[in-house]
Design a protein around this motif. Structure first.
Motif, PDB file in Angstrom:
ATOM      1  N   LEU A   1      63.555  25.083 -55.736  1.00  0.00           N
ATOM      2  CA  LEU A   1      62.884  25.780 -54.627  1.00  0.00           C
ATOM      3  C   LEU A   1      61.433  26.112 -54.951  1.00  0.00           C
ATOM      4  O   LEU A   1      60.747  26.716 -54.131  1.00  0.00           O
ATOM      5  CB  LEU A   1      63.640  27.064 -54.285  1.00  0.00           C
ATOM      6  N   ALA A   2      60.973  25.724 -56.125  1.00  0.00           N
ATOM      7  CA  ALA A   2      59.617  26.084 -56.557  1.00  0.00           C
ATOM      8  C   ALA A   2      58.543  25.447 -55.687  1.00  0.00           C
ATOM      9  O   ALA A   2      57.422  25.953 -55.625  1.00  0.00           O
ATOM     10  CB  ALA A   2      59.412  25.695 -58.016  1.00  0.00           C
ATOM     11  N   THR A   3      58.852  24.370 -55.024  1.00  0.00           N
ATOM     12  CA  THR A   3      57.844  23.669 -54.216  1.00  0.00           C
ATOM     13  C   THR A   3      58.200  23.683 -52.735  1.00  0.00           C
ATOM     14  O   THR A   3      57.917  22.729 -52.016  1.00  0.00           O
ATOM     15  CB  THR A   3      57.688  22.216 -54.704  1.00  0.00           C
ATOM     16  N   GLU A   4      58.811  24.763 -52.288  1.00  0.00           N
ATOM     17  CA  GLU A   4      59.149  24.903 -50.871  1.00  0.00           C
ATOM     18  C   GLU A   4      57.901  24.727 -50.011  1.00  0.00           C
ATOM     19  O   GLU A   4      56.829  25.224 -50.376  1.00  0.00           O
ATOM     20  CB  GLU A   4      59.705  26.308 -50.611  1.00  0.00           C
ATOM     21  N   PRO A   5      57.998  24.069 -48.880  1.00  0.00           N
ATOM     22  CA  PRO A   5      56.832  23.957 -47.994  1.00  0.00           C
ATOM     23  C   PRO A   5      56.440  25.327 -47.458  1.00  0.00           C
ATOM     24  O   PRO A   5      57.265  26.236 -47.367  1.00  0.00           O
ATOM     25  CB  PRO A   5      57.324  23.043 -46.866  1.00  0.00           C
ATOM     26  N   PHE A   6      55.175  25.459 -47.114  1.00  0.00           N
ATOM     27  CA  PHE A   6      54.686  26.729 -46.580  1.00  0.00           C
ATOM     28  C   PHE A   6      55.358  27.021 -45.247  1.00  0.00           C
ATOM     29  O   PHE A   6      55.454  26.163 -44.388  1.00  0.00           O
ATOM     30  CB  PHE A   6      53.170  26.680 -46.402  1.00  0.00           C
ATOM     31  N   ASN A   7      55.804  28.247 -45.093  1.00  0.00           N
ATOM     32  CA  ASN A   7      56.337  28.730 -43.828  1.00  0.00           C
ATOM     33  C   ASN A   7      55.336  29.757 -43.281  1.00  0.00           C
ATOM     34  O   ASN A   7      54.262  29.954 -43.848  1.00  0.00           O
ATOM     35  CB  ASN A   7      57.735  29.333 -44.014  1.00  0.00           C
ATOM     36  N   GLU A   8      55.682  30.440 -42.211  1.00  0.00           N
ATOM     37  CA  GLU A   8      54.748  31.390 -41.593  1.00  0.00           C
ATOM     38  C   GLU A   8      54.379  32.512 -42.554  1.00  0.00           C
ATOM     39  O   GLU A   8      53.229  32.949 -42.599  1.00  0.00           O
ATOM     40  CB  GLU A   8      55.339  31.964 -40.297  1.00  0.00           C
ATOM     41  N   TRP A   9      55.337  32.977 -43.368  1.00  0.00           N
ATOM     42  CA  TRP A   9      55.058  34.034 -44.343  1.00  0.00           C
ATOM     43  C   TRP A   9      54.011  33.568 -45.354  1.00  0.00           C
ATOM     44  O   TRP A   9      53.025  34.246 -45.615  1.00  0.00           O
ATOM     45  CB  TRP A   9      56.343  34.445 -45.065  1.00  0.00           C
ATOM     46  N   ARG A  10      54.203  32.392 -45.920  1.00  0.00           N
ATOM     47  CA  ARG A  10      53.275  31.891 -46.946  1.00  0.00           C
ATOM     48  C   ARG A  10      51.907  31.560 -46.346  1.00  0.00           C
ATOM     49  O   ARG A  10      50.889  31.735 -47.007  1.00  0.00           O
ATOM     50  CB  ARG A  10      53.882  30.691 -47.649  1.00  0.00           C
ATOM     51  N   LEU A  11      51.882  31.109 -45.113  1.00  0.00           N
ATOM     52  CA  LEU A  11      50.595  30.873 -44.445  1.00  0.00           C
ATOM     53  C   LEU A  11      49.843  32.191 -44.265  1.00  0.00           C
ATOM     54  O   LEU A  11      48.633  32.251 -44.445  1.00  0.00           O
ATOM     55  CB  LEU A  11      50.797  30.170 -43.102  1.00  0.00           C
ATOM     56  N   ASN A  12      50.568  33.255 -43.934  1.00  0.00           N
ATOM     57  CA  ASN A  12      49.962  34.577 -43.808  1.00  0.00           C
ATOM     58  C   ASN A  12      49.403  35.036 -45.151  1.00  0.00           C
ATOM     59  O   ASN A  12      48.291  35.566 -45.221  1.00  0.00           O
ATOM     60  CB  ASN A  12      50.989  35.595 -43.283  1.00  0.00           C
TER      61      ASN A  12
END
Length: 166
Positions: free
Chosen positions: A116-127
């Motif tokens: 899971l270390a390279t999970e794609p960016f979701n709305e939380w990570r974009l924030n």
């Protein structure tokens, strides 16, 4: 009726657990059913619909509500705080695991061995990425047992993608 996980004394999924029935505030106790005839004979005022379970005292002292239950605030009502803060959003992580994690598809993928270390960016990570680009900081301190619980190992496995976001 919706149940809210309150706590358990272990993290392997096979332990006594406390839940709150959200609509009524009643507490549901999961434990080993009492089968000892001597114990059952000493119980008072038992209705046909009742059963009895045994749980460790520690489960009750650590997780049983100590008065009226606080109202749970949905994340949607506080999410703006993680967008609108001026300097630092800081979190102290003390839980050994979360029922919401254990019920998520990501948990199942992690248990199956997916990295899971390279999970794609979701709305939380974009924030997080937008805020840190503006010089604001997200900080998190996680208290981890030795050895870490399964829930803590999951949180640590997901941390690199959060760090990558900023």
């Amino acid at each position: 009726m919706a149940l809210r996980f309150l706590g358990t004394t272990c993290d392997d999924g096979d332990c006594p657990t406390l839940y709150e029935v959200e609509e009524t505030g009643e507490i549901l106790v999961q434990g080993d059913k009492v089968a000892d005839p001597e114990h059952l004979a000493k119980l008072r005022d038992v209705r046909e619909t009742e059963t009895f379970v045994i749980v460790p005292r520690d489960l009750l002292t650590r997780f049983a509500p100590q008065g009226s239950a606080p109202e749970v605030v949905p994340f949607t009502e506080v999410a703006h705080l993680f967008r609108d803060f001026k300097h630092t959003a800081w979190r102290l992580e003390t839980r050994r695991g979360y029922a919401s994690d254990r019920n998520s598809p990501k948990w199942q993928r992690w248990r199956a061995g997916e990295d899971l270390a390279t999970e794609p960016f979701n709305e939380w990570r974009l924030n997080v990425q937008r805020a840190t680009a503006q010089g604001r900081r997200f900080e998190r301190v996680c208290i981890v047992d030795n050895p870490p619980t399964e829930g803590q190992r999951f949180l640590l496995a997901t941390a690199p993608s959060n760090v990558a976001a900023g």
